[in-house]
Scaffold this active site. Structure first.
Site, mmCIF file in Angstrom:
data_model
loop_
_atom_site.group_PDB
_atom_site.id
_atom_site.type_symbol
_atom_site.label_atom_id
_atom_site.label_comp_id
_atom_site.label_asym_id
_atom_site.label_seq_id
_atom_site.Cartn_x
_atom_site.Cartn_y
_atom_site.Cartn_z
ATOM 1 N N PHE A 1 46.733 45.615 45.071
ATOM 2 C CA PHE A 1 46.724 44.847 43.834
ATOM 3 C C PHE A 1 47.939 43.936 43.742
ATOM 4 O O PHE A 1 49.080 44.398 43.876
ATOM 5 C CB PHE A 1 46.758 45.781 42.625
ATOM 6 C CG PHE A 1 45.420 46.279 42.158
ATOM 7 C CD1 PHE A 1 44.716 45.618 41.160
ATOM 8 C CD2 PHE A 1 44.872 47.424 42.702
ATOM 9 C CE1 PHE A 1 43.493 46.087 40.720
ATOM 10 C CE2 PHE A 1 43.652 47.910 42.276
ATOM 11 C CZ PHE A 1 42.951 47.233 41.275
ATOM 12 N N ASP A 2 47.701 42.670 43.494
ATOM 13 C CA ASP A 2 48.765 41.779 43.057
ATOM 14 C C ASP A 2 49.241 42.282 41.685
ATOM 15 O O ASP A 2 48.507 43.013 40.993
ATOM 16 C CB ASP A 2 48.222 40.345 42.964
ATOM 17 C CG ASP A 2 49.249 39.367 42.464
ATOM 18 O OD1 ASP A 2 50.391 39.400 42.939
ATOM 19 O OD2 ASP A 2 48.907 38.568 41.577
ATOM 20 N N LEU A 3 50.449 41.886 41.281
ATOM 21 C CA LEU A 3 50.985 42.345 39.994
ATOM 22 C C LEU A 3 50.841 41.278 38.907
ATOM 23 O O LEU A 3 50.040 41.425 37.977
ATOM 24 C CB LEU A 3 52.452 42.752 40.163
ATOM 25 C CG LEU A 3 53.197 43.228 38.921
ATOM 26 C CD1 LEU A 3 52.508 44.428 38.279
ATOM 27 C CD2 LEU A 3 54.650 43.572 39.278
#
Length: 229
Positions: free
Chosen positions: A12-14
């Protein structure tokens, strides 16, 4: 603890994927530019600059290749962001429910962000997301792993992931392109800072309009790669 052999993984990107950091990032960019004596852009005009590494963003905002100037802008940005900006941030509505489902399905969940790793760990802990993620990977102060492709390569090696059993989820083209460099499919999300055209053109395998769509999209993409021949 690294993933076990054969375990499926979801990266997951943040920023723009798990949380909405717009206020903190835009105000910290404005602070850096104003302190250097540059015009401070309207916050709305800074949206398109959120996502890429700041080492790429500030040369564009300053219209300069002066390394010393860009380094000073980055220092000023981090000065404000470390004090207040990192928590001028809100969780994406519905993302916790999606993480609950994905973690319950047994996927190895990991944060993969170009943001400084120290900030990223603090943000994940602040929002109570640590219970979902087995690892949080970000960039170093020296710019190491700021490039999303470099970062994902580091994660694959460190967490012992199988690219064929891994999915990347993010809101910008850098997430999609960085994943593709390692043979990983990407799911783009539309609640962040990119749009459908950007994500489609980058080669996203699927697009999620809301967090509730993620578990089904992840299952669909992974079933394509893990089904027996």
């Amino acid at each position: 603890m690294p993933a076990i052999p054969g375990q499926t993984a979801v990266l997951f990107d943040l920023d723009g994927t798990l949380t909405d950091p717009f206020v903190g990032i835009s105000r910290s960019m404005q602070h850096a530019l104003a302190t250097l004596g540059y015009p401070s852009p309207e916050a709305a005009s800074l949206r398109s600059y959120i996502g890429p590494p700041l080492q790429v963003t500030f040369p564009k905002l300053l219209a300069s290749d002066d390394r010393a100037l860009n380094d000073e802008a980055l220092r000023l940005y981090r000065q404000r962001y470390a004090d207040v900006g990192k928590l001028e941030n809100v969780l994406i509505d519905g993302i916790v429910d999606a993480l609950e489902i994905l973690a319950g399905q047994g996927h190895y969940l990991c944060v993969a962000t170009s943001k400084l790793e120290t900030y990223s760990v603090e943000i994940v802990e602040h929002f109570g997301l640590s219970r979902f993620f087995r690892a949080v990977h970000g960039s170093g102060l020296d710019g190491r792993n700021a490039d999303k492709g470099e970062l994902i390569g580091h994660i694959i090696e460190t967490e012992r992931l199988d690219p064929a059993n891994t999915i990347m989820i993010g809101d910008r083209l850098h997430d999609v392109v960085g994943a593709a460099r390692h043979g990983i499919r990407a799911i783009g999300v539309l609640w962040g800072f990119g749009d459908r055209e950007e994500l489609d053109n980058a080669g996203a395998a699927a697009i999620a309009e809301r967090p509730s769509a993620l578990p089904e999209l992840v299952s669909g993409q992974l079933s394509d790669t893990t089904a027996p021949a």
